[in-house]
Write a protein that holds these residues in place. Sequence first.
Motif, short mmCIF file in Angstrom:
data_model
loop_
_atom_site.label_atom_id
_atom_site.label_comp_id
_atom_site.label_asym_id
_atom_site.label_seq_id
_atom_site.Cartn_x
_atom_site.Cartn_y
_atom_site.Cartn_z
N HIS A 37 0.83 -1.20 0.00
CA HIS A 37 0.00 0.00 0.00
C HIS A 37 0.87 1.26 0.00
O HIS A 37 0.59 2.22 -0.72
CB HIS A 37 -0.93 -0.01 1.22
CG HIS A 37 -1.84 1.16 1.26
ND1 HIS A 37 -1.52 2.32 1.92
CD2 HIS A 37 -3.04 1.38 0.70
CE1 HIS A 37 -2.49 3.19 1.78
NE2 HIS A 37 -3.43 2.65 1.03
N PHE A 40 2.43 1.74 -3.50
CA PHE A 40 1.46 2.24 -4.46
C PHE A 40 1.12 3.71 -4.20
O PHE A 40 0.97 4.49 -5.14
CB PHE A 40 0.17 1.42 -4.45
CG PHE A 40 -0.88 1.99 -5.33
CD1 PHE A 40 -0.80 1.86 -6.71
CD2 PHE A 40 -1.94 2.72 -4.81
CE1 PHE A 40 -1.75 2.41 -7.53
CE2 PHE A 40 -2.89 3.27 -5.63
CZ PHE A 40 -2.80 3.12 -7.00
N SER A 41 1.02 4.09 -2.94
CA SER A 41 0.70 5.49 -2.61
C SER A 41 1.79 6.43 -3.11
O SER A 41 1.50 7.50 -3.66
CB SER A 41 0.52 5.66 -1.11
OG SER A 41 -0.57 4.91 -0.66
N VAL A 43 4.01 5.84 -5.62
CA VAL A 43 3.98 5.85 -7.09
C VAL A 43 2.80 6.65 -7.60
O VAL A 43 2.92 7.43 -8.55
CB VAL A 43 3.95 4.40 -7.63
CG1 VAL A 43 3.62 4.36 -9.10
CG2 VAL A 43 5.28 3.73 -7.37
N ASN A 44 1.66 6.51 -6.95
CA ASN A 44 0.47 7.26 -7.37
C ASN A 44 0.68 8.76 -7.21
O ASN A 44 0.37 9.54 -8.10
CB ASN A 44 -0.74 6.80 -6.58
CG ASN A 44 -2.02 7.43 -7.06
OD1 ASN A 44 -2.19 7.68 -8.24
ND2 ASN A 44 -2.93 7.69 -6.14
N ALA A 45 1.24 9.17 -6.08
CA ALA A 45 1.43 10.60 -5.82
C ALA A 45 2.51 11.20 -6.71
O ALA A 45 2.38 12.34 -7.15
CB ALA A 45 1.77 10.83 -4.36
N LEU A 48 1.74 9.04 -11.17
CA LEU A 48 0.46 8.87 -11.86
C LEU A 48 -0.45 10.09 -11.79
O LEU A 48 -1.11 10.43 -12.76
CB LEU A 48 -0.28 7.65 -11.29
CG LEU A 48 0.49 6.32 -11.40
CD1 LEU A 48 -0.31 5.21 -10.76
CD2 LEU A 48 0.80 6.00 -12.84
N ARG A 49 -0.50 10.74 -10.65
CA ARG A 49 -1.40 11.87 -10.47
C ARG A 49 -0.81 13.13 -11.11
O ARG A 49 0.37 13.41 -10.96
CB ARG A 49 -1.63 12.11 -8.99
CG ARG A 49 -2.81 13.01 -8.71
CD ARG A 49 -3.06 13.15 -7.24
NE ARG A 49 -3.48 11.87 -6.68
CZ ARG A 49 -3.40 11.57 -5.41
NH1 ARG A 49 -2.90 12.43 -4.55
NH2 ARG A 49 -3.80 10.41 -4.96
#
Length: 103
Positions: A37, A40-41, A43-45, A48-49
């Motif tokens: 988790h 992923f947080s 990488v997302n921040a 991806l975002r």
Amino acid sequence: METLWQDVRYGLRMLLKSPGVSIVATIALALGIGAKHRHFSVVNAVLLRPLPFPDSDQLMSVWETDYQRGQVRVRLHIQTLLTGAIRTTFSSTCPHFTTPTSS
């Protein structure tokens, strides 16, 4: 379906029979899920975002080079950027650059 319930009952009996192994397995699963988790947080921040302001695809990096001192890519301070010589050079390179006017 009956064999599934037999397997579940057998598994529970084994977990209750050796609680140390059950605790270690539960902790290992919790750490694995937490690490996944967290990754992923991040990488997302970061990747991806999109960035939280308009026209973020037009960002640029500005630095200065001082050949006399042998310094390359020195961080440029905003006051230096807004001085006359730098501003005119930068404005000719980047026509969309506007400097704030002092009131």
